[in-house]
Design an enzyme around this catalytic site. Structure first.
Site, short mmCIF file in Angstrom:
data_model
loop_
_atom_site.label_atom_id
_atom_site.label_comp_id
_atom_site.label_asym_id
_atom_site.label_seq_id
_atom_site.Cartn_x
_atom_site.Cartn_y
_atom_site.Cartn_z
N ASP A 39 0.10 4.27 -10.14
CA ASP A 39 0.18 5.45 -9.27
C ASP A 39 1.58 5.56 -8.69
OD1 ASP A 39 -1.60 7.44 -7.41
OD2 ASP A 39 0.00 6.50 -6.25
N TYR A 44 8.55 9.21 -4.32
CA TYR A 44 8.83 7.77 -4.27
C TYR A 44 10.18 7.45 -4.91
CZ TYR A 44 3.74 7.32 -3.47
OH TYR A 44 2.46 7.44 -3.00
N LYS A 69 2.73 12.73 -8.40
CA LYS A 69 2.41 13.73 -7.38
C LYS A 69 3.60 14.66 -7.15
CE LYS A 69 0.06 9.93 -5.07
NZ LYS A 69 0.96 8.87 -5.55
N HIS A 102 0.83 16.50 -3.49
CA HIS A 102 0.94 15.32 -2.63
C HIS A 102 0.42 15.58 -1.20
CE1 HIS A 102 3.56 11.45 -2.23
NE2 HIS A 102 2.46 11.35 -1.53
N LYS A 226 -0.38 -2.34 -3.67
CA LYS A 226 1.02 -2.46 -4.06
C LYS A 226 1.57 -3.82 -3.68
CE LYS A 226 4.23 -1.55 -1.36
NZ LYS A 226 5.19 -2.30 -0.49
N SER A 227 2.33 -4.43 -4.58
CA SER A 227 3.07 -5.65 -4.26
C SER A 227 4.13 -5.86 -5.33
CB SER A 227 2.14 -6.87 -4.23
OG SER A 227 2.88 -8.04 -3.93
N ARG A 232 0.72 -12.17 -5.68
CA ARG A 232 -0.09 -11.18 -4.99
C ARG A 232 -0.60 -10.11 -5.96
NH1 ARG A 232 0.17 -10.24 0.29
NH2 ARG A 232 0.35 -12.51 0.34
N ASN A 236 -4.57 -9.45 -6.22
CA ASN A 236 -5.17 -8.14 -5.99
C ASN A 236 -6.00 -7.65 -7.18
OD1 ASN A 236 -4.00 -8.01 -3.45
ND2 ASN A 236 -2.28 -6.76 -4.11
#
Length: 275
Positions: A39, A44, A69, A102, A226-227, A232, A236
């Protein structure tokens, strides 16, 4: 399964606030771990890194679901058309699996997000966008699209976490099989020290983050933590070897604080447009 008949991976990888020069490596690692949904968003600034990460992972494009988006500055129809093409170019693909408005920006553009939505409908019809949806739309925003356009949004990506369960938006979408995608799924870490969650995590032998993400999964949310930390990223993804009891799902949901729990902007007033 989305309301347009397409299957979306429920667990994805988010890249919000990942620096552009770190995005490709993070996406590649996530795909190596097993994620098949990424995503991103025009705002971003890291779409190109997402595309590069997918290519670096050596996967067929058809095997990775990519969401992006629309930039808040491009709601005018001609601008939106160009923005869709720009996203495709940045990602290095000829289609997107999912593209979202968005933010509704009801105080901008004369409050007209309907004409923007119609551009997404056009791009869906010509195949550049496989599924289309919205992000941060309140029930009355959704209703306006339902009243004035022909394609029902496939998803509504909104802030959801144990401190802000956003149930009114969830109920409004459920009436039309609009899937909920949860951004800020762990409230930027704020919920991870909650005694209810830490106690549940101890009982299951899981981390607080895994418990909260599993809570989302069991509620039916599409979620994309997110990471950039490899350990991590793997943690996740490890959500499918345990299930929460019904009582634990209810206990986590009972942490809801309503509007006080919201960490992001209110969609009815948020009007940010990049300069």
């Amino acid at each position: 399964m989305l309301n347009d008949g397409r299957e979306i991976p429920q667990l994805g990888f988010g890249v919000y606030q990942i620096e552009p020069d770190e995005t490709a490596s993070a996406v590649r690692r996530a795909l190596e771990v097993g994620y098949r949904h990424v995503d991103t968003a025009e705002m971003y600034g890291n779409e190109a890194g997402v595309g590069q990460g997918v290519r670096d992972a050596g996967l067929d494009r058809a095997d990775v679901w990519i969401t992006s988006k629309l930039n808040n500055g491009f709601h005018e129809p001609d601008d939106a058309r160009r923005a869709i093409d720009d996203s495709l170019a940045a990602l290095g693909t000829d289609y997107l699996d999912l593209f979202l408005i968005h933010w509704p920006l009801p105080t901008r553009y004369g409050g007209d997000f309907v004409s923007t939505w119609r551009v997404l409908e056009e791009a869906r019809a010509d195949g550049r966008l496989r599924s289309i949806g919205v992000s941060n739309f309140q029930p009355h925003h959704l209703q306006r699209l339902l009243d004035e356009t022909t394609v029902v949004p496939a998803v509504n990506q909104v802030e959801v976490h144990p401190y802000f369960t956003n149930d009114e938006v969830r109920r409004a979408g459920a009436q039309h099989q609009i899937a909920v995608e949860a951004w800020s799924p762990i409230a930027q870490g704020a919920v991870l020290g909650d005694p209810v969650i830490t106690e549940i995590a101890q009982r299951y032998g899981k981390s607080p983050a895994q418990v909260v993400l599993r809570w989302h999964v069991e509620r039916g949310d599409i979620v994309f933590p997110k990471s950039t930390t490899p350990a991590r990223i793997e943690e996740n993804f490890a959500l499918f070897d345990f299930e929460l009891s019904g009582e634990d799902v209810v206990a986590i949901g009972a942490l809801d604080k309503g509007e006080e729990g919201r960490t992001g902007p209110n969609p009815d007033t948020f009007d940010y447009v990049p300069g």
